[in-house]
Design a protein around this motif. Structure first.
Motif, short mmCIF file in Angstrom:
data_model
loop_
_atom_site.label_atom_id
_atom_site.label_comp_id
_atom_site.label_asym_id
_atom_site.label_seq_id
_atom_site.Cartn_x
_atom_site.Cartn_y
_atom_site.Cartn_z
N LEU A 139 -8.61 1.94 6.24
CA LEU A 139 -7.17 2.04 6.38
C LEU A 139 -6.89 2.71 8.06
CD1 LEU A 139 -6.03 3.40 3.05
CD2 LEU A 139 -6.00 1.10 3.67
N THR A 140 -5.98 2.07 8.41
CA THR A 140 -5.55 2.71 9.93
C THR A 140 -4.71 3.60 10.02
OG1 THR A 140 -3.99 0.82 10.23
CG2 THR A 140 -6.02 0.31 10.73
N ARG A 141 -4.50 4.34 10.98
CA ARG A 141 -3.24 5.31 11.07
C ARG A 141 -2.11 4.78 10.80
NH1 ARG A 141 -2.93 8.66 16.67
NH2 ARG A 141 -4.86 9.18 15.85
N HIS A 142 -1.65 3.39 11.02
CA HIS A 142 -0.51 2.71 11.08
C HIS A 142 -0.35 2.60 9.42
CE1 HIS A 142 2.74 0.02 11.06
NE2 HIS A 142 2.00 -0.85 10.36
N ASP A 143 -1.64 2.30 8.88
CA ASP A 143 -1.53 2.06 7.29
C ASP A 143 -0.91 3.25 6.39
OD1 ASP A 143 -2.47 -0.61 7.15
OD2 ASP A 143 -4.55 0.02 7.18
N GLN A 172 2.79 3.91 6.56
CA GLN A 172 3.32 3.34 5.70
C GLN A 172 3.11 3.37 4.20
OE1 GLN A 172 5.76 1.27 7.27
NE2 GLN A 172 4.99 2.00 9.22
N VAL A 173 2.21 3.96 3.91
CA VAL A 173 1.40 3.92 2.55
C VAL A 173 1.08 5.64 2.07
CG1 VAL A 173 -0.42 3.37 0.88
CG2 VAL A 173 0.87 1.79 2.31
N TYR A 174 1.32 6.03 1.03
CA TYR A 174 0.96 7.22 0.67
C TYR A 174 -0.59 7.70 0.73
CZ TYR A 174 0.64 11.33 -2.44
OH TYR A 174 0.43 12.90 -2.90
N HIS A 178 3.53 -3.01 2.31
CA HIS A 178 2.45 -2.75 2.88
C HIS A 178 1.47 -2.14 1.92
CE1 HIS A 178 0.87 -1.99 7.14
NE2 HIS A 178 0.06 -1.21 6.47
N ALA A 179 1.99 -1.44 0.81
CA ALA A 179 0.81 -0.85 -0.27
C ALA A 179 0.18 -1.97 -0.60
CB ALA A 179 1.75 -0.11 -1.16
N THR A 180 0.75 -3.15 -1.05
CA THR A 180 -0.04 -4.16 -1.71
C THR A 180 -1.18 -4.71 -1.09
OG1 THR A 180 1.84 -5.71 -1.46
CG2 THR A 180 1.85 -4.71 -3.67
N HIS A 181 -0.69 -4.81 0.43
CA HIS A 181 -1.71 -5.35 1.39
C HIS A 181 -2.72 -4.06 1.48
CE1 HIS A 181 -3.40 -6.66 5.17
NE2 HIS A 181 -3.31 -5.42 5.50
N ILE A 213 7.52 4.31 2.48
CA ILE A 213 6.71 5.32 1.80
C ILE A 213 7.64 6.39 1.10
CG2 ILE A 213 6.93 6.86 4.12
CD1 ILE A 213 4.01 7.38 3.67
N ALA A 214 8.71 6.56 1.36
CA ALA A 214 9.68 7.52 0.69
C ALA A 214 9.87 7.24 -0.79
CB ALA A 214 11.14 7.62 1.20
N GLY A 215 9.56 6.12 -1.13
CA GLY A 215 9.45 5.63 -2.55
C GLY A 215 8.59 6.20 -3.51
N SER A 216 7.41 6.77 -2.80
CA SER A 216 6.12 7.43 -3.13
C SER A 216 6.36 8.82 -3.48
CB SER A 216 4.99 7.27 -2.43
OG SER A 216 5.21 7.83 -1.10
N TRP A 217 7.35 9.28 -3.15
CA TRP A 217 7.58 10.78 -3.45
C TRP A 217 8.97 11.05 -3.85
CZ3 TRP A 217 11.21 13.00 -0.68
CH2 TRP A 217 11.40 12.47 0.80
N ALA A 218 9.91 10.42 -3.59
CA ALA A 218 11.38 10.97 -4.04
C ALA A 218 11.66 10.65 -5.58
CB ALA A 218 12.31 10.26 -3.03
N GLY A 219 11.63 11.64 -6.58
CA GLY A 219 11.83 11.52 -7.62
C GLY A 219 13.05 11.61 -8.24
#
Length: 221
Positions: free
Chosen positions: A10-14, A17-19, A80-83, A141-147
């Motif tokens: 996983l790169t810095r760019h990844d 984009q991803v948690y 990007h997460a599925t990738h 990425i906000a979708g991974s934490w905003a509840g």
């Protein structure tokens, strides 16, 4: 000890984009390792992780189960997460099968009462409803934490589908915060869907108190 999956690809760019796997991720890994013997004994055929992010958790589950015929399905709203999930599976020689979608809704009819292991590390941070809705809509990425309200808006959507997804012997592992009102979640799932539950492991991580709950149709032995 089962090694944490290799995420060196996983790169810095990844990770922008991803948690990035954090304390909640590692607590879920610890819970799965703690349950390893029981999970192997069940010989699960279909495993589903909702919100797979980097793919770390499903890759770890694959290591827990070892050589098996299991199908590892993973969903995430973030393309990007599925990738990244697919890449993590390849990096760790675990055949992860990611799908870009919201929660598990598109899979419900095909997976009805078929999922033996269901995993969900949800966006559990309390925010206002608009912020949670915007995060889900932007699918980033906000979708991974905003509840949303009480950090439970996204979780509640999946909880409505858990009974439909779980096989007769299925297990559902959920990550929660103490302020999500875990006893209320447990009682609601029992009263509404007949699912029993047990706290597998809990731990304080900085300002957060994290809890892993296991749900099943009957209490696993």
């Amino acid at each position: 000890m089962i090694p944490t999956p290799d995420l060196s690809h996983l790169t810095r760019h990844d990770l922008e984009q991803v948690y990035d796997p954090a304390e909640d991720t590692f607590l879920l890994l610890d819970a799965l390792e703690q349950e390893a013997e029981a999970l192997r004994k069940e010989r699960p055929l279909i495993c589903l992780e909702v919100g797979s992010g980097s793919g770390c958790v499903s890759a770890f589950l694959g290591k827990v189960l070892g050589q098996s015929a299991s199908l590892y399905l993973c969903t995430d709203i973030n393309k990007h997460a599925t990738h990244c999930t697919l890449a993590t599976g390849k990096q760790n020689k675990i055949p992860l099968d990611p799908v870009t979608c919201s929660l598990a809704r598109p899979l419900l009819s095909r997976l009805r009462h078929a999922v033996d292991v269901l995993l969900f590390n949800p966006p559990y941070v309390p925010t206002d409803t608009d912020e949670a809705s915007s995060a889900q809509g932007s699918a980033d990425i906000a979708g991974s934490w905003a509840g949303g309200a009480d950090g439970m808006e996204i979780t509640n959507r999946l909880l409505q589908d858990v009974e439909c997804l779980l096989s007769p012997r299925g297990r559902f592992y959920l990550v929660a915060l103490k302020q999500n009102n875990v006893p209320s979640i447990q009682s609601r799932m029992l009263e509404d869907f007949g699912l029993t539950s047990q706290v597998v492991i809990e731990r304080r991580a900085g300002r957060e108190y994290l809890i892993i709950i296991r749900f099943a149709r009957t209490t696993p032995s």
